[in-house]
Write an enzyme that holds these catalytic residues in place. Structure first.
Site, mmCIF file in Angstrom:
data_model
loop_
_atom_site.group_PDB
_atom_site.id
_atom_site.type_symbol
_atom_site.label_atom_id
_atom_site.label_comp_id
_atom_site.label_asym_id
_atom_site.label_seq_id
_atom_site.Cartn_x
_atom_site.Cartn_y
_atom_site.Cartn_z
ATOM 1 N N PHE A 78 0.811 -1.214 0.000
ATOM 2 C CA PHE A 78 0.000 0.000 0.000
ATOM 3 C C PHE A 78 0.845 1.266 0.000
ATOM 4 O O PHE A 78 0.376 2.337 -0.393
ATOM 5 C CB PHE A 78 -0.959 -0.005 1.203
ATOM 6 C CG PHE A 78 -0.355 0.466 2.497
ATOM 7 C CD1 PHE A 78 -0.489 1.788 2.901
ATOM 8 C CD2 PHE A 78 0.335 -0.408 3.323
ATOM 9 C CE1 PHE A 78 0.061 2.228 4.097
ATOM 10 C CE2 PHE A 78 0.884 0.019 4.511
ATOM 11 C CZ PHE A 78 0.747 1.343 4.905
ATOM 12 N N LYS A 79 2.100 1.166 0.437
ATOM 13 C CA LYS A 79 2.965 2.346 0.472
ATOM 14 C C LYS A 79 3.132 2.972 -0.914
ATOM 15 O O LYS A 79 3.405 4.166 -1.030
ATOM 16 C CB LYS A 79 4.335 1.988 1.047
ATOM 17 C CG LYS A 79 4.303 1.301 2.407
ATOM 18 C CD LYS A 79 3.880 2.229 3.511
ATOM 19 C CE LYS A 79 3.807 1.531 4.854
ATOM 20 N NZ LYS A 79 5.085 1.244 5.464
ATOM 21 N N ASP A 80 2.976 2.167 -1.973
ATOM 22 C CA ASP A 80 3.089 2.702 -3.335
ATOM 23 C C ASP A 80 2.036 3.765 -3.631
ATOM 24 O O ASP A 80 2.256 4.635 -4.477
ATOM 25 C CB ASP A 80 2.934 1.580 -4.372
ATOM 26 C CG ASP A 80 4.121 0.638 -4.400
ATOM 27 O OD1 ASP A 80 5.262 1.106 -4.247
ATOM 28 O OD2 ASP A 80 3.905 -0.572 -4.578
#
Length: 486
Positions: free
Chosen positions: A123-125
């Site tokens: 999810f950091k993307d």
């Protein structure tokens, strides 16, 4: 719009001014002087927007010093099906963060929002790809350079490095706890050979890495000379980029603004769920925000008792959801600032107490530091805890019942979410990563390997480039200075 420090001793700044800097000079975290509001009419108008256009509408409320045409170009460059191409079978990649119903029981609907279709499968993307483009745009306007200094417990590092690799004027120095990430996570980072990427494996735990990032950020002379910036969730731009997918999740799960939703968020550093808090403060009809922790249950303890108690490195567990192996939630200060009605003096005193005494107590009991715990419910927070046996059982159960493989952190979220289901209110669990990143536990739960997207088949066999160093701030400063020549 201007931004102020949670500790009240730094001058107000613009969005572009805080974008490259990370911590405020007084050691606090930046927040807008007041949250912009979203009207019901705006939410209705946003229902038909693409993800890129929704991101533009949200971000223009915060980045008021960036020309709107430029900001729109940046969101459209970032949020494309080509960038977020690792969708599962049956998912619509064009949706960027597709939502699916996992199960429905007794009028309660449990949904999963896919956030891990980006280049590093986490999810950091969702925020980091935008941050990379914002950095490059801002540095080009200023004719400047930036040395990013960050810490990761697993996913932030690879997301940052993939977003910044090859970017003009940017170097990345990323700390990670030595031998405490999954084999896949380690390979994702350490296999990068780009000359602007420096991986440092720190002999310690994530909190040791994070402490060094804060120590360097608080050395204002060194920070200025070395042009230090950060991509950790203390960076406001990264948090606000995450607000967008909460709004998308809400709009996807409802048909009118008379409905509410609840989000369950696997959480260690409080960055992801802080974005949900901001969305709620802006006016998005979020009923509850449920923090799901692993064995490192600092946040669960606070939301149950009002006591924030940081653990020592020796008390931090190495778990099978390693991205949450965090015992000092750096973003928590933003919520405490809101909880204390913006009283920066009290915030400063409380977090000074964290440094000296290891925590603070807002339970209201005799001898405590205040009685704000009774106000926590107004902000919709609840919490729960999941341990290794829970996540293995949840992975197995979700696969057997629904034919969906989830990663270990998402399993923590599903386990806790099931404890807070409310009839008539959709429960959205935010996916953390694709299961391939934590194959060891998937194999334990399911007796087989997790599927891998194309291009990741043999990532662990690639050559790796990294340096092992002790948790020593002065040695870290020397390492950075030697490689920047500044």
């Amino acid at each position: 719009m201007h931004y102020v420090s949670t500790r009240g001793q730094s001058p107000a700044q613009s969005f572009s001014q805080i974008l490259l800097g990370g911590l405020a000079p007084d050691g606090g975290l930046y927040l807008p002087a007041e949250y912009p509001k979203i009207s019901g009419a705006e939410l209705d108008a946003w229902r038909k927007l693409s993800y890129a256009d929704l991101a533009f509408e949200v971000l223009k409320k915060f980045a008021t010093d960036i020309p709107e045409a430029d900001l729109k170009a940046l969101t459209h460059k970032t949020y494309t099906p080509d960038v977020y191409r690792n969708a599962r079978v049956g998912e619509d990649a064009a949706q960027i963060t597709p939502l699916c119903t996992l199960e429905e029981k007794n009028g309660s609907k449990l949904m999963l929002q896919a956030l891990s279709n980006g280049p590093t499968l986490a999810f950091k993307d969702m925020a980091m790809q935008l941050l990379g483009n914002l950095f490059e745009y801002t540095l080009a306007r200023q004719g400047a350079e930036l040395n990013i200094f960050g810490a990761t417990s697993g996913d932030t590092g690879s997301a940052a490095e993939y977003a910044m690799r090859g970017k003009k004027g940017i170097r990345v120095f990323m700390l990670s706890p030595h031998k405490k990430m999954s084999a896949f996570q380690t390979a994702q980072m350490f296999s990068l050979q780009d000359p602007n990427i420096f991986n440092i494996a720190v002999e310690g735990v994530f909190d040791d890495c994070q402490d060094m990032v804060k120590a360097v950020s608080n050395d204002l002379e060194f920070k200025a000379r070395q042009k230090i910036g950060t991509v950790n969730s203390i960076n406001w731009a990264r948090v606000v980029a995450q607000v967008v997918y909460y709004i998308r999740g809400y709009l996807s799960a409802t048909t009118s603004n008379n409905q509410k939703v609840t989000f369950t968020v696997p959480s260690g550093n409080f960055g992801n769920i802080c974005a949900g808090h901001i969305a709620r403060m802006m006016g998005v009809p979020i009923d509850k925000l449920v923090a799901a922790t692993n064995e490192n249950d600092v946040l669960d303890e606070f939301f149950r008792t009002g006591v924030y108690r940081v653990r020592k490195s020796s008390e931090t567990y190495h778990t099978t959801s390693p991205s949450m192996d965090i015992s000092k939630a750096s973003n928590f200060e933003r919520f405490v600032y809101d909880l204390l009605d913006g009283d920066a003096d009290r915030v400063r005193a409380l977090f000074k107490k964290v440094e000296t005494d290891g925590g603070f107590d807002l339970s209201g009991k005799p001898g405590s530091d205040g009685n704000e715990f009774e106000k926590v419910a107004r902000y919709g927070f609840q919490s729960g805890k999941s341990v290794h046996d829970d996540r293995v059982a949840t992975i197995r159960d979700v696969q057997e019942k629904h034919g969906v493989t989830i990663d270990t952190h998402t399993a923590d979220g599903v386990k806790v979410a099931r404890e807070y289901l409310t009839p008539g209110i959709p429960m959205i669990v935010l996916e953390t990563a694709l299961p391939a990143k934590f194959n060891e536990t998937i194999r334990e739960a399911l007796g087989r390997d997790a599927e891998r997207p194309a291009g990741f088949e043999n990532i662990e066999a690639l050559p790796q480039r990294f340096d092992v160093m002790p948790a020593n701030v002065e040695k870290m400063k020397a390492y950075i200075a030697e490689r920047t020549g500044l």
